[in-house]
Design an enzyme around this catalytic site. Structure first.
Site, short mmCIF file in Angstrom:
data_model
loop_
_atom_site.label_atom_id
_atom_site.label_comp_id
_atom_site.label_asym_id
_atom_site.label_seq_id
_atom_site.Cartn_x
_atom_site.Cartn_y
_atom_site.Cartn_z
N LEU A 43 -5.33 -26.17 -3.26
CA LEU A 43 -5.92 -27.48 -3.05
C LEU A 43 -7.25 -27.63 -3.77
CD1 LEU A 43 -5.64 -30.19 -1.57
CD2 LEU A 43 -6.69 -29.13 0.44
N GLY A 44 -8.03 -26.56 -3.80
CA GLY A 44 -9.29 -26.61 -4.53
C GLY A 44 -10.46 -27.11 -3.69
N VAL A 45 -10.60 -26.61 -2.45
CA VAL A 45 -11.73 -26.98 -1.61
C VAL A 45 -12.23 -25.75 -0.87
CG1 VAL A 45 -11.06 -29.38 -1.23
CG2 VAL A 45 -10.20 -27.60 0.32
N ILE A 95 -13.71 -24.80 2.86
CA ILE A 95 -13.58 -25.45 4.16
C ILE A 95 -14.14 -24.57 5.27
CG2 ILE A 95 -11.59 -26.90 3.61
CD1 ILE A 95 -9.77 -24.72 4.67
N HIS A 141 0.81 -1.21 0.00
CA HIS A 141 0.00 0.00 0.00
C HIS A 141 0.85 1.27 0.00
CE1 HIS A 141 0.39 -0.12 4.52
NE2 HIS A 141 0.43 1.19 4.36
N GLY A 174 3.32 6.40 8.12
CA GLY A 174 4.68 6.63 7.64
C GLY A 174 5.62 5.51 8.06
N ASN A 175 5.27 4.79 9.15
CA ASN A 175 6.05 3.62 9.57
C ASN A 175 5.77 2.41 8.68
OD1 ASN A 175 6.05 4.75 12.83
ND2 ASN A 175 7.87 3.72 12.01
N SER A 176 4.70 2.48 7.89
CA SER A 176 4.32 1.34 7.06
C SER A 176 5.48 0.88 6.18
CB SER A 176 3.14 1.71 6.16
OG SER A 176 1.97 1.88 6.90
N ASP A 213 0.16 -7.67 1.66
CA ASP A 213 0.56 -6.26 1.65
C ASP A 213 2.07 -6.10 1.64
OD1 ASP A 213 0.22 -3.55 1.51
OD2 ASP A 213 -0.27 -3.26 3.63
#
Length: 470
Positions: free
Chosen positions: A260-262, A264, A102, A203-205, A132
Site C-alpha cells: 500500500l505504501g504507508v 501506520i 531456518h 528438530g520438530n521445526s 519462516d
C-alpha cells in the site's frame, strides 16, 4: 422428566470434552507424508581473532587449540562440514515438501527421509524468511503419500491437535495436545501463530500440526522455553498464512505481496477523541512516502477504516490483509479524514520491490529559533543546526523538543528530548505560534486532546496530548 433432561445435558457435555480414545489411527494415516530433513553445510575456516577468554580459565586451552591451526599448518583452519536436523511434510504426490526456512537456510545438501526409510535429495523451490516457510521439491518415480492443508481459522481454543516430526533427532515422533491460543504474534510482520501444548522440541521445526481430520492447520516453528526444551508453549504458523505463501513459492519461486505504501499505527482512545472518531479502531497513517497510496491521494492523518471491503480493527490485521492481496489489484480503501469518511481507490504495488522514497517537503523557512514551553515541553523551531545534530533531511520542518518535564503527560506518553513535532491537529507546524493556534482551535472545538505527529530518527508516530486548561 426434568431430571432426565439435566442428566442428558450433562452427558452430552462430558462427551464433548472427552479426549480421543486414541491417536493411533490418525498417526497411522498421516505418518507416510511426514518427513525427516537432514541438511549439510560447509562452514569456512576461522580467520578472525580468537574470542576473549580470561587468563587461567579452563576453556583457555580448548579455545587456543580450536581456533588456531595445528602445529606445522599455516593459515586458517580448513572448512568443516555441519549437519542439522528438522522436519517437514509432503503436500502433493509429485513431491512438493513444506518446512521452515531456518531448517534449510544456507544448506549445501538437503536429504529427505520418509517414514518408510527411503531417502531422496531435495532442491529448494523458494523461501520466505518473513513467515519462516520454505518449499522443497524431490523427484520420485512413483506418487508420494501427501497431506492436505486444513482451515486454521476454524480451530478453536481447546481443540485437539497432533504434532509430528523429528525432535532432537530421535526420528518420527508424535505428540498431542490442544490449541492453547490463536492469533499469536512473535516478531514477524505476518505472524499468525497457533499456540499449542503439544510437545514441540528442537528438530520438530517444519513439521505439521494436524487437526483431528488429519489436515495440516499449522507448521511447527518455535517454542518458548528458558531451557531449550518443551515446557508446553509451542507455536505453529497457521495454515491460513502458509497456504498463500506456498502457492506463491510454487508459482513464482518467491513471494509477491501487495504494498500500500504507508506507515501506520494503532488508534488509541485519546487519538480517536482528538480526531473526532467515534471508536478507537482502524490504522492511522503517520507517513505517505512515494508509492501507491500517495498516488491515490491518501494523506498523513487519514485513518484507514476498511480495506477491500473488510473492516480494519488494527494495524496488524491491515498489514496481513494488504500482504495477502494480489499485486496490481485496485482496492477500495475507506478512510476517516476531517470528520468524515471517504472512499479512495488504490492500485497496490509489490512490497518486495518497493522503494522507500521519502516525499519532498517545502523548503523550511529559516528564522532565529525562539524557545517556548507548551504542553510540558520546551520547543524550538527546526533550523540547519538542529537538522545537522539530529541527522535530519534538509527539507524537514517542525518543532524540536529541546527539553521535557519528566513528570508531565508528554513524557509519560513517550516523548523525549530530540523528538520533532511535524504536525498538530493533522496540519503542519513550523513555529511555536502554529502549535498555539492548533491548541486554541482544539479547545474551541470542544476537544480534550490534540493529535501530534512526532518523528524520532525518521520514524513517525501519533501522540494525543490533553489541551484542557487547568
Amino acid at each position: 422428566m426434568l431430571g432426565l433432561v439435566l442428566l442428558f445435558a450433562q452427558t452430552s457435555l462430558a462427551l464433548a470434552r472427552a479426549a480421543p480414545e486414541s491417536f493411533a489411527d490418525l498417526a497411522e494415516k498421516v505418518s507416510p507424508a511426514v518427513v525427516n530433513i537432514t541438511t549439510r553445510t560447509t562452514i569456512a575456516g576461522h580467520t578472525g581473532a580468537s574470542p576473549m577468554v580470561p587468563e587461567g580459565s579452563p576453556l583457555e586451552d580448548f579455545f587456543r587449540d580450536f581456533m588456531n591451526p595445528p602445529e606445522g599448518q599455516e593459515g586458517p583452519r580448513p572448512p568443516r562440514r555441519s549437519q542439522a536436523l528438522g522436519s517437514g511434510f509432503v503436500i502433493s504426490e509429485d513431491g512438493f515438501i513444506v518446512t521452515n526456512n531456518h531448517v534449510i537456510e544456507k544448506a549445501d545438501e538437503i536429504e529427505i527421509e520418509f517414514f518408510s526409510g527411503r531417502t531422496l535429495d531435495a532442491e529448494v523451490v523458494g523461501t520466505d524468511p518473513n513467515t519462516d516457510i520454505a518449499l522443497l521439491k524431490v523427484e520420485s518415480d512413483e506418487p508420494l503419500p501427501y497431506v492436505d492443508f486444513g482451515d486454521s481459522e476454524t480451530m478453536r481454543v481447546g481443540d485437539w491437535v497432533m504434532a509430528m516430526g523429528n525432535p532432537l533427532g530421535q526420528g518420527f515422533s508424535v505428540s498431542a495436545g490442544i490449541v492453547s491460543a490463536s492469533g499469536r504474534a512473535l516478531s514477524g510482520t505476518y505472524d499468525d501463530y497457533i499456540q499449542t501444548d503439544a510437545a514441540i522440541n528442537r528438530g520438530n521445526s517444519g513439521g505439521p500440526l494436524f487437526n483431528m481430520d488429519g489436515d495440516v492447520v499449522g507448521v511447527n516453528t518455535a517454542i518458548l522455553s528458558p531451557t531449550g526444551g518443551s515446557i508446553g508453549i509451542g507455536f505453529a504458523m497457521s495454515s491460513s498464512v502458509v497456504t498463500n505463501v506456498v502457492e506463491q513459492l510454487k508459482e513464482y519461486g518467491e513471494t509477491r505481496r501487495g504494498w500500500l505504501g504507508v506507515r501506520i499505527q494503532d488508534v488509541t482512545p485519546d487519538m480517536a477523541e482528538a480526531m473526532g472518531l467515534g471508536d478507537a479502531r482502524g490504522a492511522a497513517i503517520t507517513d505517505v512516502p512515494e508509492g501507491p497510496a500517495a498516488e491515490a491521494g491518501l494523506k498523513s492523518g487519514d485513518v484507514i477504516l476498511s480495506f477491500d471491503g473488510v473492516d480494519v480493527d488494527d494495524t496488524r490485521g491491515l498489514v496481513r490483509q494488504v500482504g495477502e492481496t494480489a499485486v496490481g489489484k485496485t482496492v477500495d480503501v475507506t478512510v476517516f479524514r476531517d470528520g468524515e469518511t471517504r472512499r479512495i481507490d488504490v492500485t497496490l504495488g509489490r512490497r518486495e520491490t518497493a522503494e522507500g522514497a521519502v516525499p519532498a517537503a517545502a523548503t523550511p523557512e529559516e528564522a532565529a529559533p525562539q524557545e517556548q514551553e507548551l504542553l510540558g515541553m520546551t520547543l524550538v523551531p527546526l533550523n540547519d543546526e538542529f537538522r545537522k545534530q539530529l541527522e535530519l533531511g534538509g527539507n524537514t520542518e517542525g518543532l524540536v523538543v529541546k527539553d521535557i518535564d519528566e513528570v508531565g503527560e508528554a513524557y509519560e506518553k513517550g516523548l523525549r528530548a530530540g523528538d520533532v513535532i511535524t504536525e498538530a491537529g493533522q496540519r503542519k507546524v513550523t513555529s511555536v505560534e502554529n502549535l498555539e493556534e492548533r491548541i486554541e482551535e482544539a479547545r474551541e472545538a470542544g476537544r480534550k486532546s490534540l493529535l501530534l505527529l512526532v518523528r524520532r530518527q525518521g520514524e513517525p508516530r501519533f501522540v494525543a496530548l490533553s489541551v484542557l486548561e487547568e
